[in-house]
Scaffold this motif. Sequence first.
Motif, PDB file in Angstrom:
ATOM      1  N   TRP A  85      39.260  47.857  42.641  1.00  0.00           N
ATOM      2  CA  TRP A  85      39.622  46.867  43.658  1.00  0.00           C
ATOM      3  C   TRP A  85      38.464  45.912  43.941  1.00  0.00           C
ATOM      4  CZ3 TRP A  85      44.227  45.430  44.653  1.00  0.00           C
ATOM      5  CH2 TRP A  85      45.288  46.313  44.531  1.00  0.00           C
ATOM      6  N   ASN A  86      37.244  46.413  43.978  1.00  0.00           N
ATOM      7  CA  ASN A  86      36.083  45.538  44.163  1.00  0.00           C
ATOM      8  C   ASN A  86      35.959  44.552  43.003  1.00  0.00           C
ATOM      9  OD1 ASN A  86      35.298  46.608  46.622  1.00  0.00           O
ATOM     10  ND2 ASN A  86      33.906  48.106  45.701  1.00  0.00           N
ATOM     11  N   GLY A  87      36.201  45.029  41.788  1.00  0.00           N
ATOM     12  CA  GLY A  87      36.172  44.161  40.609  1.00  0.00           C
ATOM     13  C   GLY A  87      37.254  43.095  40.641  1.00  0.00           C
ATOM     14  N   CYS A  88      38.421  43.444  41.170  1.00  0.00           N
ATOM     15  CA  CYS A  88      39.499  42.453  41.316  1.00  0.00           C
ATOM     16  C   CYS A  88      39.099  41.373  42.323  1.00  0.00           C
ATOM     17  CB  CYS A  88      40.798  43.130  41.763  1.00  0.00           C
ATOM     18  SG  CYS A  88      41.559  44.158  40.495  1.00  0.00           S
ATOM     19  N   ARG A  89      38.449  41.796  43.390  1.00  0.00           N
ATOM     20  CA  ARG A  89      38.019  40.832  44.424  1.00  0.00           C
ATOM     21  C   ARG A  89      36.948  39.870  43.890  1.00  0.00           C
ATOM     22  NH1 ARG A  89      39.622  44.669  47.954  1.00  0.00           N
ATOM     23  NH2 ARG A  89      37.873  46.075  47.866  1.00  0.00           N
ATOM     24  N   THR A  90      36.043  40.371  43.059  1.00  0.00           N
ATOM     25  CA  THR A  90      34.945  39.537  42.552  1.00  0.00           C
ATOM     26  C   THR A  90      35.305  38.763  41.283  1.00  0.00           C
ATOM     27  OG1 THR A  90      34.019  41.345  41.222  1.00  0.00           O
ATOM     28  CG2 THR A  90      33.215  41.115  43.503  1.00  0.00           C
ATOM     29  N   GLY A  91      36.462  39.050  40.686  1.00  0.00           N
ATOM     30  CA  GLY A  91      36.871  38.364  39.469  1.00  0.00           C
ATOM     31  C   GLY A  91      36.467  39.078  38.193  1.00  0.00           C
ATOM     32  N   LYS A  92      35.846  40.231  38.307  1.00  0.00           N
ATOM     33  CA  LYS A  92      35.462  41.016  37.123  1.00  0.00           C
ATOM     34  C   LYS A  92      36.700  41.564  36.421  1.00  0.00           C
ATOM     35  CE  LYS A  92      32.659  45.015  35.819  1.00  0.00           C
ATOM     36  NZ  LYS A  92      31.762  46.073  36.308  1.00  0.00           N
ATOM     37  N   TYR A  93      37.713  41.940  37.192  1.00  0.00           N
ATOM     38  CA  TYR A  93      38.967  42.480  36.669  1.00  0.00           C
ATOM     39  C   TYR A  93      40.102  41.514  36.991  1.00  0.00           C
ATOM     40  CZ  TYR A  93      36.231  46.792  36.398  1.00  0.00           C
ATOM     41  OH  TYR A  93      35.270  47.719  36.120  1.00  0.00           O
ATOM     42  N   PRO A  94      41.238  41.627  36.298  1.00  0.00           N
ATOM     43  CA  PRO A  94      42.350  40.697  36.521  1.00  0.00           C
ATOM     44  C   PRO A  94      42.885  40.725  37.951  1.00  0.00           C
ATOM     45  CG  PRO A  94      42.715  42.013  34.540  1.00  0.00           C
ATOM     46  CD  PRO A  94      41.523  42.589  35.233  1.00  0.00           C
ATOM     47  N   LYS A  95      43.487  39.604  38.346  1.00  0.00           N
ATOM     48  CA  LYS A  95      44.078  39.495  39.671  1.00  0.00           C
ATOM     49  C   LYS A  95      45.340  40.349  39.758  1.00  0.00           C
ATOM     50  CE  LYS A  95      44.398  35.575  41.705  1.00  0.00           C
ATOM     51  NZ  LYS A  95      44.673  34.176  42.061  1.00  0.00           N
ATOM     52  N   PRO A  96      45.527  41.047  40.875  1.00  0.00           N
ATOM     53  CA  PRO A  96      46.742  41.844  41.054  1.00  0.00           C
ATOM     54  C   PRO A  96      47.940  40.957  41.379  1.00  0.00           C
ATOM     55  CG  PRO A  96      45.340  42.014  42.984  1.00  0.00           C
ATOM     56  CD  PRO A  96      44.590  41.206  41.981  1.00  0.00           C
ATOM     57  N   ILE A  97      49.122  41.482  41.106  1.00  0.00           N
ATOM     58  CA  ILE A  97      50.383  40.823  41.429  1.00  0.00           C
ATOM     59  C   ILE A  97      51.136  41.744  42.376  1.00  0.00           C
ATOM     60  CG2 ILE A  97      52.573  39.957  40.524  1.00  0.00           C
ATOM     61  CD1 ILE A  97      51.076  39.662  37.792  1.00  0.00           C
ATOM     62  N   LYS A  98      51.479  41.237  43.552  1.00  0.00           N
ATOM     63  CA  LYS A  98      52.238  42.032  44.529  1.00  0.00           C
ATOM     64  C   LYS A  98      53.730  41.869  44.240  1.00  0.00           C
ATOM     65  CE  LYS A  98      51.065  43.802  47.960  1.00  0.00           C
ATOM     66  NZ  LYS A  98      50.836  45.190  48.294  1.00  0.00           N
ATOM     67  N   LEU A  99      54.419  42.972  43.937  1.00  0.00           N
ATOM     68  CA  LEU A  99      55.862  42.943  43.731  1.00  0.00           C
ATOM     69  C   LEU A  99      56.615  43.325  44.996  1.00  0.00           C
ATOM     70  CD1 LEU A  99      56.246  44.561  40.203  1.00  0.00           C
ATOM     71  CD2 LEU A  99      56.140  42.140  40.806  1.00  0.00           C
ATOM     72  N   GLY A 100      55.939  44.020  45.872  1.00  0.00           N
ATOM     73  CA  GLY A 100      56.541  44.454  47.120  1.00  0.00           C
ATOM     74  C   GLY A 100      55.456  44.919  48.058  1.00  0.00           C
ATOM     75  N   GLU A 101      55.881  45.430  49.208  1.00  0.00           N
ATOM     76  CA  GLU A 101      54.922  45.872  50.222  1.00  0.00           C
ATOM     77  C   GLU A 101      53.983  46.951  49.697  1.00  0.00           C
ATOM     78  OE1 GLU A 101      55.131  48.129  54.491  1.00  0.00           O
ATOM     79  OE2 GLU A 101      56.696  46.677  54.040  1.00  0.00           O
ATOM     80  N   LYS A 102      54.517  47.862  48.899  1.00  0.00           N
ATOM     81  CA  LYS A 102      53.705  48.977  48.387  1.00  0.00           C
ATOM     82  C   LYS A 102      53.610  48.996  46.867  1.00  0.00           C
ATOM     83  CE  LYS A 102      54.698  52.013  52.271  1.00  0.00           C
ATOM     84  NZ  LYS A 102      55.145  53.347  52.660  1.00  0.00           N
ATOM     85  N   THR A 103      53.886  47.867  46.232  1.00  0.00           N
ATOM     86  CA  THR A 103      53.878  47.824  44.777  1.00  0.00           C
ATOM     87  C   THR A 103      52.969  46.700  44.287  1.00  0.00           C
ATOM     88  OG1 THR A 103      56.160  48.603  44.771  1.00  0.00           O
ATOM     89  CG2 THR A 103      55.305  47.717  42.707  1.00  0.00           C
ATOM     90  N   THR A 104      51.886  47.090  43.628  1.00  0.00           N
ATOM     91  CA  THR A 104      50.938  46.146  43.046  1.00  0.00           C
ATOM     92  C   THR A 104      50.826  46.458  41.564  1.00  0.00           C
ATOM     93  OG1 THR A 104      49.719  46.082  45.127  1.00  0.00           O
ATOM     94  CG2 THR A 104      48.584  45.245  43.178  1.00  0.00           C
ATOM     95  N   VAL A 105      50.826  45.421  40.737  1.00  0.00           N
ATOM     96  CA  VAL A 105      50.767  45.594  39.286  1.00  0.00           C
ATOM     97  C   VAL A 105      49.791  44.583  38.690  1.00  0.00           C
ATOM     98  CG1 VAL A 105      53.122  46.501  39.092  1.00  0.00           C
ATOM     99  CG2 VAL A 105      52.740  44.042  38.933  1.00  0.00           C
TER     100      VAL A 105
END
Length: 70
Positions: free
Chosen positions: A37-57
Amino acid sequence: MNTIKQDYFLRLKQIIGDKKATPPIPAIIPVSATSWWNGCRTGKYPKPIKLGEKTTVWKSSEVLALVSGR
């Protein structure tokens, strides 16, 4: 004829693995959830896609590109 490449979604446990699952899920990228999650925030890892309230892909193509160094 054009070839359509199918992209699919990966959930977090499919990316970082889950040893407690039955059967265990091997990690594609062996890091902790916090590191991911830290890597996603800093751009090291790909951006997440929210499909629903409790579903991230994440897109499989982006995760595989990260693994292959592209």
